[in-house]
Design a protein around this motif. Structure first.
Motif, mmCIF file in Angstrom:
data_model
loop_
_atom_site.group_PDB
_atom_site.id
_atom_site.type_symbol
_atom_site.label_atom_id
_atom_site.label_comp_id
_atom_site.label_asym_id
_atom_site.label_seq_id
_atom_site.Cartn_x
_atom_site.Cartn_y
_atom_site.Cartn_z
ATOM 1 N N ASP A 29 0.844 -1.195 0.000
ATOM 2 C CA ASP A 29 0.000 0.000 0.000
ATOM 3 C C ASP A 29 0.881 1.247 0.000
ATOM 4 O O ASP A 29 1.190 1.812 1.059
ATOM 5 C CB ASP A 29 -0.914 -0.035 1.225
ATOM 6 C CG ASP A 29 -1.965 1.069 1.219
ATOM 7 O OD1 ASP A 29 -1.981 1.869 0.262
ATOM 8 O OD2 ASP A 29 -2.759 1.130 2.179
ATOM 9 N N VAL A 31 3.302 4.141 -2.909
ATOM 10 C CA VAL A 31 3.738 4.559 -4.245
ATOM 11 C C VAL A 31 5.236 4.826 -4.195
ATOM 12 O O VAL A 31 5.828 4.961 -3.126
ATOM 13 C CB VAL A 31 2.973 5.804 -4.723
ATOM 14 C CG1 VAL A 31 1.495 5.483 -4.910
ATOM 15 C CG2 VAL A 31 3.146 6.963 -3.737
ATOM 16 N N SER A 55 0.281 10.100 -7.943
ATOM 17 C CA SER A 55 0.022 8.711 -7.553
ATOM 18 C C SER A 55 -0.489 8.646 -6.122
ATOM 19 O O SER A 55 -1.448 7.914 -5.819
ATOM 20 C CB SER A 55 1.295 7.867 -7.693
ATOM 21 O OG SER A 55 1.674 7.704 -9.037
ATOM 22 N N ILE A 59 -4.494 7.396 -4.625
ATOM 23 C CA ILE A 59 -4.801 6.324 -3.666
ATOM 24 C C ILE A 59 -5.074 6.875 -2.268
ATOM 25 O O ILE A 59 -5.154 6.123 -1.296
ATOM 26 C CB ILE A 59 -3.704 5.246 -3.614
ATOM 27 C CG1 ILE A 59 -2.394 5.794 -3.049
ATOM 28 C CG2 ILE A 59 -3.484 4.643 -4.986
ATOM 29 C CD1 ILE A 59 -1.370 4.689 -2.761
ATOM 30 N N ILE A 145 -0.993 4.518 -11.867
ATOM 31 C CA ILE A 145 -0.488 4.773 -10.515
ATOM 32 C C ILE A 145 0.819 4.010 -10.348
ATOM 33 O O ILE A 145 0.872 2.801 -10.580
ATOM 34 C CB ILE A 145 -1.514 4.315 -9.451
ATOM 35 C CG1 ILE A 145 -2.825 5.091 -9.606
ATOM 36 C CG2 ILE A 145 -0.944 4.496 -8.050
ATOM 37 C CD1 ILE A 145 -3.957 4.567 -8.735
ATOM 38 N N SER A 147 2.407 2.319 -8.274
ATOM 39 C CA SER A 147 2.213 1.605 -7.018
ATOM 40 C C SER A 147 3.393 0.693 -6.722
ATOM 41 O O SER A 147 4.028 0.153 -7.631
ATOM 42 C CB SER A 147 0.925 0.774 -7.117
ATOM 43 O OG SER A 147 0.863 -0.192 -6.091
ATOM 44 N N SER A 149 2.919 -2.090 -5.446
ATOM 45 C CA SER A 149 2.354 -3.434 -5.646
ATOM 46 C C SER A 149 2.699 -3.900 -7.060
ATOM 47 O O SER A 149 1.915 -3.738 -7.986
ATOM 48 C CB SER A 149 0.834 -3.410 -5.457
ATOM 49 O OG SER A 149 0.487 -2.849 -4.217
#
Length: 284
Positions: A29, A31, A55, A59, A145, A147, A149
């Motif tokens: 969770d 960036v 980004s 979020i 984004i 991210s 992840s």
């Protein structure tokens, strides 16, 4: 001792302890950005800061530092580490909170960490070109984004490694999106095509600079989607990113385009190289 950035301060790496309850650990969770450093100067740093804050906003992460202050902390980190040529990685997580899918209380502050890495320019590969493979894009639908992840990107890169390639070129229903860690460009009849900057790709900072420099030089560059068939019928192909700059692709799977980079790719490489060289002239 190695110096790192930790919540706005330059500290020894050994003094940083990231909690097991950090949401970057639980959920990815957060960036991030990677800024290239040439001859001690940060390249296109303003663009990276803008994308980092965009980004974060997308979020729901609120940063108390201004972009200018954040950038100043990266410059301070570079000076503290003595980095001359390489990259600065910076990551912002939503913060430390007991594991729960919902966002934590608004009082929880984001966690910021940054570090430097020495890295030479990939000049030999940029001269000789690389191979790529086509794979299906199975990632989420918020690729705009940046991210942390990155499991989908990691799996895509691994497929390239297993195929003996430099990069995987991804597609959704036959429409090329981007590489695992790069933006993809093709050249057909002296016109350059690259996927438009929407939620299906990350709008690369180097991508943006290539488009700007190319158009100023009179090169026809279209932000227009193209198919895997068009990719395989292209005159030239290249991928681009912060660490790879403009990397010519001379073969995609069984399709070999040439033994060396094409003229449009070489021209764009030259323009980007001149742009990078201006950092040194400004500095000195």
């Amino acid at each position: 001792m190695e110096k790192v950035l930790w919540n706005g301060k330059i500290v020894n790496k050994e003094d940083v302890r990231i909690s097991i309850d950090d949401r970057a650990f639980h959920f990815g969770d957060g960036v991030y950005e990677v800024v290239r450093v040439y001859d001690g100067e940060l390249y296109l740093a303003d663009g990276h800061m803008k994308r980092l804050y965009d980004s974060a906003r997308k979020i729901g992460i609120q940063l108390d530092m201004t972009p200018d202050d954040f950038l100043a902390s990266l410059v301070e980190l570079r000076e503290a580490t003595g980095l001359i040529d390489g990259t600065i990685y910076v990551q912002v997580s939503r913060g430390e909170w007991p594991r729960n899918h919902a966002f934590p209380d608004q009082s929880v502050a984001p966690q910021i960490v940054g570090f430097t890495k020495q890295a030479k320019r990939p000049l030999e590969q940029m001269k000789s070109g690389v191979k790529a493979t086509i794979i299906e894009d199975t990632r989420w639908l918020h690729c705009d984004i940046k991210s942390i992840s990155l499991l989908g990107n990691v799996l895509a890169k691994q497929k390239a490694v297993e195929a003996g390639c430099f990069e995987s070129i991804q597609h959704r229903d036959g429409v090329v999106t981007e590489g695992s860690s790069t933006n993809v460009f093709i050249v057909k009849d002296a016109t350059v095509y690259t996927h438009p900057a929407n939620h299906l790709i990350l709008n690369g900072i180097t991508r943006q600079r290539i488009i700007e420099l190319g158009r100023k030089e009179g090169i026809n560059i279209r932000e227009e989607a193209f198919t895997t068939d068009q990719l395989l019928q292209a005159d030239e192909v290249f991928v681009a990113g912060t660490t790879v700059e403009i990397m010519p692709v001379i073969q995609v799977d069984d399709k070999k385009y040439s033994d060396q980079p094409g003229p449009v790719t070489l021209k764009l490489q030259s323009l980007l190289n001149e742009d990078i060289s201006q950092l040194a002239s400004v500095k000195h």
